[in-house]
Write a protein that holds these residues in place. Structure first.
Motif, PDB file in Angstrom:
ATOM      1  N   ASN A 159       4.819  17.093  10.849  1.00 54.21           N
ATOM      2  CA  ASN A 159       4.164  16.088  11.689  1.00 54.21           C
ATOM      3  C   ASN A 159       2.645  16.159  11.556  1.00 54.21           C
ATOM      4  O   ASN A 159       1.962  15.124  11.495  1.00 54.21           O
ATOM      5  N   LYS A 160       2.096  17.366  11.482  1.00 49.23           N
ATOM      6  CA  LYS A 160       0.645  17.518  11.318  1.00 49.23           C
ATOM      7  C   LYS A 160       0.188  16.973   9.965  1.00 49.23           C
ATOM      8  O   LYS A 160      -0.869  16.334   9.867  1.00 49.23           O
ATOM      9  N   ILE A 161       0.973  17.233   8.926  1.00 51.83           N
ATOM     10  CA  ILE A 161       0.619  16.721   7.593  1.00 51.83           C
ATOM     11  C   ILE A 161       0.626  15.198   7.593  1.00 51.83           C
ATOM     12  O   ILE A 161      -0.270  14.557   7.038  1.00 51.83           O
ATOM     13  N   SER A 162       1.635  14.605   8.232  1.00 48.90           N
ATOM     14  CA  SER A 162       1.712  13.140   8.278  1.00 48.90           C
ATOM     15  C   SER A 162       0.550  12.549   9.066  1.00 48.90           C
ATOM     16  O   SER A 162       0.033  11.479   8.713  1.00 48.90           O
ATOM     17  N   ASP A 163       0.105  13.243  10.113  1.00 48.43           N
ATOM     18  CA  ASP A 163      -1.067  12.783  10.869  1.00 48.43           C
ATOM     19  C   ASP A 163      -2.323  12.814   9.997  1.00 48.43           C
ATOM     20  O   ASP A 163      -3.163  11.900  10.060  1.00 48.43           O
ATOM     21  N   GLY A 164      -2.464  13.887   9.181  1.00 49.96           N
ATOM     22  CA  GLY A 164      -3.610  13.974   8.280  1.00 49.96           C
ATOM     23  C   GLY A 164      -3.594  12.886   7.228  1.00 49.96           C
ATOM     24  O   GLY A 164      -4.634  12.314   6.886  1.00 49.96           O
ATOM     25  N   VAL A 165      -2.403  12.573   6.715  1.00 50.76           N
ATOM     26  CA  VAL A 165      -2.285  11.502   5.726  1.00 50.76           C
ATOM     27  C   VAL A 165      -2.656  10.167   6.354  1.00 50.76           C
ATOM     28  O   VAL A 165      -3.310   9.318   5.735  1.00 50.76           O
TER      29      VAL A 165
ATOM     30  N   GLU B 118      -1.042   9.227  -1.210  1.00 44.80           N
ATOM     31  CA  GLU B 118      -0.599   9.344   0.165  1.00 44.80           C
ATOM     32  C   GLU B 118       0.835   8.864   0.329  1.00 44.80           C
ATOM     33  O   GLU B 118       1.627   9.449   1.070  1.00 44.80           O
ATOM     34  N   LEU B 119       1.174   7.782  -0.376  1.00 43.56           N
ATOM     35  CA  LEU B 119       2.537   7.263  -0.293  1.00 43.56           C
ATOM     36  C   LEU B 119       3.542   8.261  -0.866  1.00 43.56           C
ATOM     37  O   LEU B 119       4.632   8.442  -0.325  1.00 43.56           O
ATOM     38  N   VAL B 120       3.171   8.906  -1.963  1.00 43.35           N
ATOM     39  CA  VAL B 120       4.056   9.902  -2.580  1.00 43.35           C
ATOM     40  C   VAL B 120       4.250  11.089  -1.629  1.00 43.35           C
ATOM     41  O   VAL B 120       5.373  11.614  -1.491  1.00 43.35           O
ATOM     42  N   LEU B 121       3.178  11.498  -0.942  1.00 42.04           N
ATOM     43  CA  LEU B 121       3.272  12.611   0.002  1.00 42.04           C
ATOM     44  C   LEU B 121       4.164  12.237   1.181  1.00 42.04           C
ATOM     45  O   LEU B 121       5.006  13.041   1.619  1.00 42.04           O
ATOM     46  N   ILE B 122       3.998  11.022   1.694  1.00 40.72           N
ATOM     47  CA  ILE B 122       4.839  10.568   2.792  1.00 40.72           C
ATOM     48  C   ILE B 122       6.310  10.517   2.362  1.00 40.72           C
ATOM     49  O   ILE B 122       7.216  10.903   3.118  1.00 40.72           O
ATOM     50  N   LEU B 123       6.561  10.060   1.136  1.00 35.16           N
ATOM     51  CA  LEU B 123       7.926  10.011   0.618  1.00 35.16           C
ATOM     52  C   LEU B 123       8.519  11.411   0.525  1.00 35.16           C
ATOM     53  O   LEU B 123       9.700  11.629   0.842  1.00 35.16           O
ATOM     54  N   SER B 124       7.701  12.382   0.105  1.00 37.11           N
ATOM     55  CA  SER B 124       8.158  13.774   0.017  1.00 37.11           C
ATOM     56  C   SER B 124       8.500  14.320   1.398  1.00 37.11           C
ATOM     57  O   SER B 124       9.515  15.012   1.573  1.00 37.11           O
TER      58      SER B 124
ATOM     59  N   GLN C 245       9.374  12.566   4.032  1.00 36.65           N
ATOM     60  CA  GLN C 245      10.573  11.871   4.498  1.00 36.65           C
ATOM     61  C   GLN C 245      11.828  12.469   3.863  1.00 36.65           C
ATOM     62  O   GLN C 245      12.871  12.616   4.519  1.00 36.65           O
ATOM     63  N   LYS C 246      11.713  12.829   2.607  1.00 34.10           N
ATOM     64  CA  LYS C 246      12.820  13.478   1.910  1.00 34.10           C
ATOM     65  C   LYS C 246      13.145  14.824   2.548  1.00 34.10           C
ATOM     66  O   LYS C 246      14.321  15.174   2.727  1.00 34.10           O
ATOM     67  N   SER C 247      12.113  15.577   2.909  1.00 35.89           N
ATOM     68  CA  SER C 247      12.315  16.866   3.571  1.00 35.89           C
ATOM     69  C   SER C 247      13.008  16.688   4.915  1.00 35.89           C
ATOM     70  O   SER C 247      13.884  17.482   5.291  1.00 35.89           O
ATOM     71  N   LEU C 248      12.631  15.650   5.647  1.00 35.11           N
ATOM     72  CA  LEU C 248      13.254  15.390   6.946  1.00 35.11           C
ATOM     73  C   LEU C 248      14.731  15.051   6.807  1.00 35.11           C
ATOM     74  O   LEU C 248      15.543  15.414   7.660  1.00 35.11           O
TER      75      LEU C 248
ATOM     76  N   LEU D  54       8.104   8.102  10.160  1.00 35.13           N
ATOM     77  CA  LEU D  54       7.652   8.040   8.769  1.00 35.13           C
ATOM     78  C   LEU D  54       8.224   6.823   8.053  1.00 35.13           C
ATOM     79  O   LEU D  54       7.544   6.191   7.235  1.00 35.13           O
ATOM     80  N   GLY D  55       9.480   6.484   8.371  1.00 35.85           N
ATOM     81  CA  GLY D  55      10.081   5.316   7.738  1.00 35.85           C
ATOM     82  C   GLY D  55       9.351   4.033   8.096  1.00 35.85           C
ATOM     83  O   GLY D  55       9.165   3.148   7.257  1.00 35.85           O
ATOM     84  N   GLY D  56       8.907   3.939   9.376  1.00 40.61           N
ATOM     85  CA  GLY D  56       8.185   2.750   9.792  1.00 40.61           C
ATOM     86  C   GLY D  56       6.760   2.702   9.278  1.00 40.61           C
ATOM     87  O   GLY D  56       6.262   1.635   8.894  1.00 40.61           O
ATOM     88  N   THR D  57       6.116   3.860   9.279  1.00 39.33           N
ATOM     89  CA  THR D  57       4.709   3.891   8.869  1.00 39.33           C
ATOM     90  C   THR D  57       4.539   3.807   7.346  1.00 39.33           C
ATOM     91  O   THR D  57       3.466   3.405   6.885  1.00 39.33           O
ATOM     92  N   MET D  58       5.560   4.164   6.597  1.00 41.05           N
ATOM     93  CA  MET D  58       5.431   4.111   5.141  1.00 41.05           C
ATOM     94  C   MET D  58       5.201   2.675   4.673  1.00 41.05           C
ATOM     95  O   MET D  58       4.374   2.429   3.775  1.00 41.05           O
ATOM     96  N   GLU D  59       5.919   1.733   5.278  1.00 41.35           N
ATOM     97  CA  GLU D  59       5.713   0.327   4.922  1.00 41.35           C
ATOM     98  C   GLU D  59       4.313  -0.129   5.323  1.00 41.35           C
ATOM     99  O   GLU D  59       3.663  -0.882   4.593  1.00 41.35           O
TER     100      GLU D  59
END
Length: 317
Positions: A152-158, A170-176, A178-181, A239-244
């Protein structure tokens, strides 16, 4: 590699050379010889030892010949492909309960086992086999919660950096993330089934109802696991909503830059057009005047300024 450990009277964990009643045998990516040794020494099935060595093995619990195998998924953090990045994933760990011993088997080093090896867990003793298993389950759930907070902290930084980003990093990091989740959520739900089976059914060497503290510890582990499942679901939806939205922001940032470059090109095209006209090998106005150059330059500057002001009012800059 195998390590034999035993808790002394002060509950201090010590390494010992030979197996004794109440000891803990930890096997890290064991060799074929070590697997055969464990099967002969403790009388356990080979499948019990090798179950956790399969990365695709799902959490489960089963008993055979008086021994009980518990397979759970534990979270691990590994280095990513690029420097300074991390990948959150899961891997199976096997817990084998024998009459007088407890055996743990896993493929890689992990923080869960390290916590016990470093005596970070209170009231831990290798001879309290059932309590040890429940402490492993509870500690495992808390590690999931810890890693979920890190995600969650990493996603906030992104999110803070994406407002001015025009790249896919940033999109690739968010995808990674989301995959971890998804990995975490799937593993936590499988672990929940194992915990509920331990609570409902009776297996060899498992008698949680005998001690009230053990029953309470199992309840705590189930609660922590459920909380981790809920957190993983919430973060995954976010993350799914914010990625778009991030994809739209990056695209919009690129459009802004293209608009700015187009506006600069329009302004810079004006001097090129005029200089090209006066550079033609044909009669042109003001050719016989010495101050013509400065007049033309001034006129060009005025025209460029007017165009710039018009584009500025249209918010092209």
């Amino acid at each position: 590699m195998r390590t034999i450990l035993f808790s002394n009277e002060k509950n201090e964990l010590q390494k010992i050379d030979a197996v004794r009643d109440g000891c803990w045998v930890h096997m890290l990516d064991p060799t074929k010889e070590e697997i055969e040794w464990a099967c002969e020494e403790f009388g356990v099935e080979k499948d019990f030892i090798t179950a956790a060595l399969d990365e695709e093995e799902r959490p489960r619990i089963e008993s055979e010949d008086g021994n009980t195998l518990i397979v759970i998924d534990i979270p691990v953090v590994e280095a990513g492909n690029t420097e300074g990045t991390f990948v959150y994933t899961t891997m199976p760990m096997g817990i084998i309960l024998c009459n007088e011993y407890i055996i743990t088997v896993c493929l890689k080093k992990n923080q869960l086992i390290r916590d016990f090896l470093d005596n970070r867990v209170k009231s831990f003793g290798t001879y309290k086999r059932m309590r040890f298993v429940l402490q492993l389950m509870y500690r495992n759930a808390t590690h999931y919660l810890q890693y979920l907070k890190q995600i969650n902290k990493i996603s906030d930084g992104v999110e803070k950096n994406v407002h001015r980003s025009m790249k896919n990093k940033e999109l690739v990091l968010i995808l990674s993330l989301q995959k971890s989740l998804v990995y975490f959520s799937t593993s936590l739900k499988s672990n929940e089934i194992v915990l509920e089976k331990m609570q409902k059914y009776q297996y060899a060497n498992i008698n949680i109802r005998k001690y009230e503290d053990d029953a309470d510890l199992l309840e705590d582990a189930i609660i922590e696991n459920k909380q981790a499942i809920e957190m993983a679901g919430i973060y995954s939806n976010i993350l799914g909503g914010t990625m778009e939205a991030f994809a739209a922001i990056i695209s919009n940032n690129l459009n802004i830059v293209m608009k700015l470059l187009a506006s600069i090109t329009i302004v810079m095209t004006i001097p090129n057009i005029i200089s090209g006209f006066f550079g033609m090998n044909v009669p042109v106005p003001l050719a016989g005047f010495g101050w013509a150059f400065y007049a033309i330059v001034g006129a060009v500057a005025v025209i460029c300024a007017i165009v710039f002001i018009i584009l500025l009012k249209k918010k092209m800059f």
